[in-house]
Design an enzyme around this catalytic site. Sequence first.
Site, PDB file in Angstrom:
ATOM      1  CB  THR A 170      23.069  37.320  40.515  1.00  0.00           C
ATOM      2  OG1 THR A 170      23.896  36.643  39.567  1.00  0.00           O
ATOM      3  CG2 THR A 170      22.035  36.349  41.033  1.00  0.00           C
ATOM      4  CE1 TYR A 222      31.108  39.620  33.686  1.00  0.00           C
ATOM      5  CE2 TYR A 222      29.456  40.835  34.923  1.00  0.00           C
ATOM      6  CZ  TYR A 222      29.864  39.699  34.261  1.00  0.00           C
ATOM      7  OH  TYR A 222      28.995  38.624  34.177  1.00  0.00           O
ATOM      8  CE  LYS A 230      31.562  37.729  37.095  1.00  0.00           C
ATOM      9  NZ  LYS A 230      30.352  38.206  37.783  1.00  0.00           N
TER      10      LYS A 230
END
Length: 313
Positions: A56, A143, A168
Amino acid sequence: MTPAPLTERLSDPRGPLFFPVTAYGPGGSLDLDTYRTHVRRGVAAGAAAVFACCGTGEFHALLPEEFEACVRVAVEAAEGRVPVVAGAGYGTALAVRYARLAAGAGADGLLAMPPYLVVADQEGLLRHYREVAAATDLPVIVYQRDNALFTPATVAELARTDGIIGLKDGLGDLDLMQRIVSAVRTEVPGDFLYFNGLPTAEQTQLAYRALGITLYSSAVFCFAPEIALAFHRALETGDLATAHRLLDGFYRPFVELRAQGRGYAVSLVKAGVRLRGLDVGEVRPPLHEPAEEHVKQLARLIERGYELLEEDA
């Protein structure tokens, strides 16, 4: 910071995980003052952690010196109240460089994103993340998404690796996640963390919570922290009526709006922050700004979300 304290600080979150957008000025350069304000507001609103310069936050669009400056500002703005985790990515050598820049800027941990472009076998992925973890004292969260997808056996090996504290998930395969959780629980006893990292993770968090995964990222927290916190409280207290009301009236329509454009998982969030009164600038290429009509729909949706909170009160 050693891995254990970060694991402990993330294990019992008081709120959602905050992934701030990166602020740019009118000419497209970093606006660190606005970024500092954005991070401070998020921490004050009740974020459990700050994940700076990640997806983000447009990690892909930042020069190394810009990345370091943003991480340093995030650490200063958090003032030790919550941990700051920084992104790291690209090939192994660059990921190590970003890891060291993050450590120098005072970060508490790393979110290791997928290697750039290449599709590697499990052996190569394992070597990549082990080399990143070995190059820094910062705890590493790996991730999973896109070209970095793991078998349960590989995640067990990651969990055995010094410095790697969690995974994640940005894939959303619940069968795979259940097998990963089971394999690690069976083969590597200890406190290994799992995160729901899907875009607008609230939409799937009831399902992830059934797997025992309580940590999740919240892009909505960037522009509507009260809505994100109300949903988080509903999950923590078992208030399914509130959770369903927010899912039906706000999150599902937001996800459907987000699906109207590529890159909206970032650019629509930035538009939301601007709508709420903080000018964080536009996204950098190759991302693009949302259509004007979609921004208008977002404004109406945010208004509706806050109306739902008033109805609940």
